[in-house]
Design an enzyme around this catalytic site. Structure first.
Site, PDB file in Angstrom:
ATOM      1  N   GLY A  72      -3.473   6.210 140.436  1.00 23.34           N
ATOM      2  CA  GLY A  72      -4.914   6.058 140.618  1.00 23.34           C
ATOM      3  C   GLY A  72      -5.362   4.614 140.456  1.00 23.34           C
ATOM      4  O   GLY A  72      -6.227   4.128 141.192  1.00 23.34           O
ATOM      5  N   THR A  73      -4.785   3.919 139.510  1.00 25.30           N
ATOM      6  CA  THR A  73      -5.171   2.521 139.281  1.00 25.30           C
ATOM      7  C   THR A  73      -4.894   1.679 140.520  1.00 25.30           C
ATOM      8  O   THR A  73      -5.756   0.910 140.965  1.00 25.30           O
ATOM      9  CB  THR A  73      -4.415   1.958 138.055  1.00 25.30           C
ATOM     10  OG1 THR A  73      -4.893   2.618 136.894  1.00 25.30           O
ATOM     11  CG2 THR A  73      -4.627   0.461 137.915  1.00 25.30           C
ATOM     12  N   ASN A 153     -14.314  10.415 133.555  1.00 23.28           N
ATOM     13  CA  ASN A 153     -13.116  10.831 132.826  1.00 23.28           C
ATOM     14  C   ASN A 153     -13.370  11.113 131.357  1.00 23.28           C
ATOM     15  O   ASN A 153     -12.624  11.841 130.728  1.00 23.28           O
ATOM     16  CB  ASN A 153     -12.026   9.766 132.956  1.00 23.28           C
ATOM     17  CG  ASN A 153     -12.496   8.370 132.597  1.00 23.28           C
ATOM     18  OD1 ASN A 153     -13.569   7.938 133.036  1.00 23.28           O
ATOM     19  ND2 ASN A 153     -11.724   7.665 131.801  1.00 23.28           N
ATOM     20  N   GLN A 181     -10.251  12.325 138.448  1.00 24.04           N
ATOM     21  CA  GLN A 181     -10.488  13.476 137.570  1.00 24.04           C
ATOM     22  C   GLN A 181     -11.015  14.691 138.334  1.00 24.04           C
ATOM     23  O   GLN A 181     -11.053  15.797 137.784  1.00 24.04           O
ATOM     24  CB  GLN A 181     -11.488  13.100 136.469  1.00 24.04           C
ATOM     25  CG  GLN A 181     -10.999  12.027 135.510  1.00 24.04           C
ATOM     26  CD  GLN A 181      -9.891  12.512 134.580  1.00 24.04           C
ATOM     27  OE1 GLN A 181      -9.704  13.715 134.388  1.00 24.04           O
ATOM     28  NE2 GLN A 181      -9.146  11.578 134.012  1.00 24.04           N
ATOM     29  N   SER A 201      -4.769  10.733 141.854  1.00 24.02           N
ATOM     30  CA  SER A 201      -3.551  10.503 141.083  1.00 24.02           C
ATOM     31  C   SER A 201      -2.817  11.820 140.883  1.00 24.02           C
ATOM     32  O   SER A 201      -3.438  12.852 140.637  1.00 24.02           O
ATOM     33  CB  SER A 201      -3.937   9.913 139.730  1.00 24.02           C
ATOM     34  OG  SER A 201      -2.840   9.928 138.856  1.00 24.02           O
ATOM     35  N   HIS A 203      -0.522  12.674 138.432  1.00 28.01           N
ATOM     36  CA  HIS A 203      -0.213  13.166 137.081  1.00 28.01           C
ATOM     37  C   HIS A 203      -1.418  13.790 136.389  1.00 28.01           C
ATOM     38  O   HIS A 203      -1.288  14.308 135.280  1.00 28.01           O
ATOM     39  CB  HIS A 203       0.408  12.062 136.217  1.00 28.01           C
ATOM     40  CG  HIS A 203      -0.548  11.058 135.675  1.00 28.01           C
ATOM     41  ND1 HIS A 203      -0.981  11.076 134.372  1.00 28.01           N
ATOM     42  CD2 HIS A 203      -1.176  10.014 136.253  1.00 28.01           C
ATOM     43  CE1 HIS A 203      -1.819  10.069 134.172  1.00 28.01           C
ATOM     44  NE2 HIS A 203      -1.953   9.404 135.300  1.00 28.01           N
ATOM     45  N   THR A 239       9.403   0.284 149.101  1.00 23.22           N
ATOM     46  CA  THR A 239      10.137   1.511 149.426  1.00 23.22           C
ATOM     47  C   THR A 239       9.379   2.706 148.864  1.00 23.22           C
ATOM     48  O   THR A 239       8.959   2.691 147.703  1.00 23.22           O
ATOM     49  CB  THR A 239      11.555   1.465 148.815  1.00 23.22           C
ATOM     50  OG1 THR A 239      12.245   0.344 149.361  1.00 23.22           O
ATOM     51  CG2 THR A 239      12.325   2.738 149.117  1.00 23.22           C
ATOM     52  N   CYS A 328      -6.393   5.156 128.401  1.00 25.51           N
ATOM     53  CA  CYS A 328      -6.074   3.803 128.855  1.00 25.51           C
ATOM     54  C   CYS A 328      -6.597   2.733 127.920  1.00 25.51           C
ATOM     55  O   CYS A 328      -6.206   1.584 128.002  1.00 25.51           O
ATOM     56  CB  CYS A 328      -6.622   3.565 130.255  1.00 25.51           C
ATOM     57  SG  CYS A 328      -5.959   4.721 131.442  1.00 25.51           S
TER      58      CYS A 328
END
Lengths: 389, 389
Positions: A72-73, A153, A181, A201, A203, A239, A328
């Protein structure tokens, strides 16, 4: 006693189904998708399939609008810096809110400090809502990008993204939303909502860490932030993380299945948590709105007179994993910028607790938590010099 | 018949041991390492261990000098753009070579186009060597960075990095090297070689795709390229890719074990391949040097009168996965910039074949390939309008 994991907004476990889908791509199907032989075609095909699944969960019918990133970042950075650099001749003004994730706020600050951009940070109301009228009022001739998150978030506020998207479209300004989120939790349609760029994202939805995606509407120009090879249609060199991308695709597919039903169950647990805390503990503040405009899995409360950190340590000892805000920024002594923005005093903001629910949580865990928490808060308040009981 | 995989410079399979090390971090040990509870401490510890292993394989004794990234490309981007932006007040000149990977070349071009930098692209000799004297001659008062790869990904040339490092140090200029192809294959010591920044990637050494690292010598300043949370000591925001990082650590550890012995075996296979091709096929050109200054696993030859693409397709049908050069530029119709830089004509450069050996290859495969290749080349030359036999 089984531990309770109430920090799903920080990260989630990879689900067994997602892991099974990823597994062959580590040791067996390992070809570099940019090559031309059999081993490569196999992985290129797997990426194409994942791209369709990710496009589909946000209402895009063109999988070429998806750029896979490392999370996401990176998606936020690519959207904001990439659009800023592509449009800087048109203008150098960006509109955002004061409660965005740091990936958005610090990308904006980077542009201010290093490249001469100006950024308007809109205030929010006491529940964390951005006012679409404020967005419209902030638009200038040189505004090139509006970036407002889909859901916060920390306090779970679901922003009026469709209204903001309509305003952006009307003024011909690109609209980006950090939906990290929100994806898989609430319905999203990039076309109906007039979203030009959207970050997500893996995860956060029971997919793997280290992979995410940026939706980029066809025709929207951005300067790649990762220079190198020709991957992702020359918009993101490196890659491809094949197992990660396959995992994101599978996680998106699974999140989309019965989303409404799952979110309804989660909202029931959320509301029971809020009710149970408010009924049994004094001097509690609920941060963020109640009801439909709150993420179904988010609870965020402040307990007066005590510190968030000590609540977390006590909960940990009692078998509960939770957070005081964003993972974070852990380690930082500053109170949350989100809680300050909704008007809390420093002292109160320090006593915040975020509980974020996920696919694995049950009402039984909720009840277990509710039996536990009054004792924890009581004990800490007894030790607090600020509390006079 | 088992397929032969001779494209280990493009990517490698994750080894079973590496996969086993990663496995628990997907579904079980999944905590966000930035959080404070038990689940988080577990993953934070795993990252710390991986950081030491990665530092150790390149001769750093301070694991804080390692920044984990999403791969070699991001490491190159962070090194070059990060240093450029941090030092731009001191000067805007960078020295590199004309045979760098595109992650380096395109990062330099990005700085030229968007931020007013000037870049000197040094030529190389017919074997791909950069001359350290050329580096010294190119240094100006405003030179802030020298970036020269440790070993070339297409033709295997091992550059005189220690000499270049000494020159850079003498002139107080930062020295970055892209060591993506070299790590785990040849001995590296960042202190002895005066390297200030070094890029590496996991998936080139039987680790997972989607993770890499940048070594940054203590005291070297760079502006983060990924803005957001406080991860990696505020030098690279984004939730850590825990299983990927654990996999990179394990892969580095395994690559370091008996490296000399393994590289010696690989060099024997390499030399047998070169000998077998040269002995049995006419009008072959070996690209890159012979002997110790060539990566132990690299073979790169041009067959006159035919196209690389058709060689690859024929080899694929015969059960061999190989490449014509870098996987990152496949699909491009231009001949390799590396082969042009060492002086090949366009026509010849189009007929290149790269064979890159890895941990899984055997001498038996080498012999099997050598039986196969003359027939493939013969057949293609028969069909070529350029060939007159």
């Amino acid at each position: 006693m089984e531990r309770i994991y109430f920090d799903n907004a920080a990260t989630t476990p990879v689900s067994e189904e997602v892991f099974e889908a990823m597994k062959p791509y580590f040791t067996e199907k390992f070809g570099n998708p940019s090559s031309i032989y059999k081993e490569a075609q196999e992985t290129a095909g797997a990426i194409a399939e994942a791209r369709e699944k990710v496009a589909s969960i946000i209402g895009s019918d063109d999988e070429r609008e998806i750029i896979f990133t490392s999370g996401g970042t990176e998606a936020d950075n690519l959207a904001i810096k990439g659009v800023a650099m592509a449009r800087k001749k048109k203008g150098k003004h960006i509109i955002t809110s004061s409660i965005e994730h740091h990936a958005v706020l610090h990308s904006c600050e980077y542009l201010e400090k290093n490249l001469g951009f100006e950024v308007t940070y809109l205030p929010v109301d006491e529940n964390g809502f951005v006012n679409p009228e404020d967005v419209e009022d902030a638009i200038r001739d040189d505004t090139i990008l509006i970036t407002i998150m889909m859901a916060n978030n920390e306090i779970g506020t679901i922003e009026p993204v469709a209204e903001i998207g309509a305003i952006a479209r009307e003024h011909n300004i690109y609209f980006h939303t950090d939906a990290v989120q929100a994806v898989g939790k609430i319905p999203i349609d990039v076309n109906e909502m007039n979203i030009d760029l959207l970050s997500l994202s893996a995860h956060k939805l029971n997919g793997p860490k280290g992979v995410g995606a940026l939706y980029v509407r066809k025709g929207v120009k951005l300067i790649p932030q990762m220079s190198g090879g020709a991957q992702e249609r020359k918009r993101r060199a490196s890659t491809e993380n094949v197992p990660g991308i396959v995992g994101l695709g599978k996680a998106a597919e699974l999140a989309a299945e019965n989303m409404e039903e799952k979110s309804k169950k989660m909202a029931e647990m959320r509301d029971r948590l809020i009710e149970g805390i408010e009924d049994n503990i004094d001097e509690v503040i609920l941060n963020g709105p109640r009801g439909d405009k709150r993420l179904p899995g988010n609870v965020n409360v402040c307990f007066r007179y005590i510190e968030g950190e000590s609540i977390l340590l006590n909960l940990d000892m009692n078998g509960v994993a939770a957070s005081s805000g964003s993972a974070c920024t852990s380690g930082s002594l500053d109170p949350s910028h989100v809680l300050l923005a909704i008007g809390l005093e420093h002292e109160v903001a320090h006593g915040s607790l975020r509980l974020s629910l996920g696919a694995g949580n049950t009402m039984e865990e909720v009840e277990r938590f509710l039996e536990l928490i009054p004792g924890v808060i009581d004990k800490l308040r007894m030790m607090s010099p600020l509390y006079e009981g």
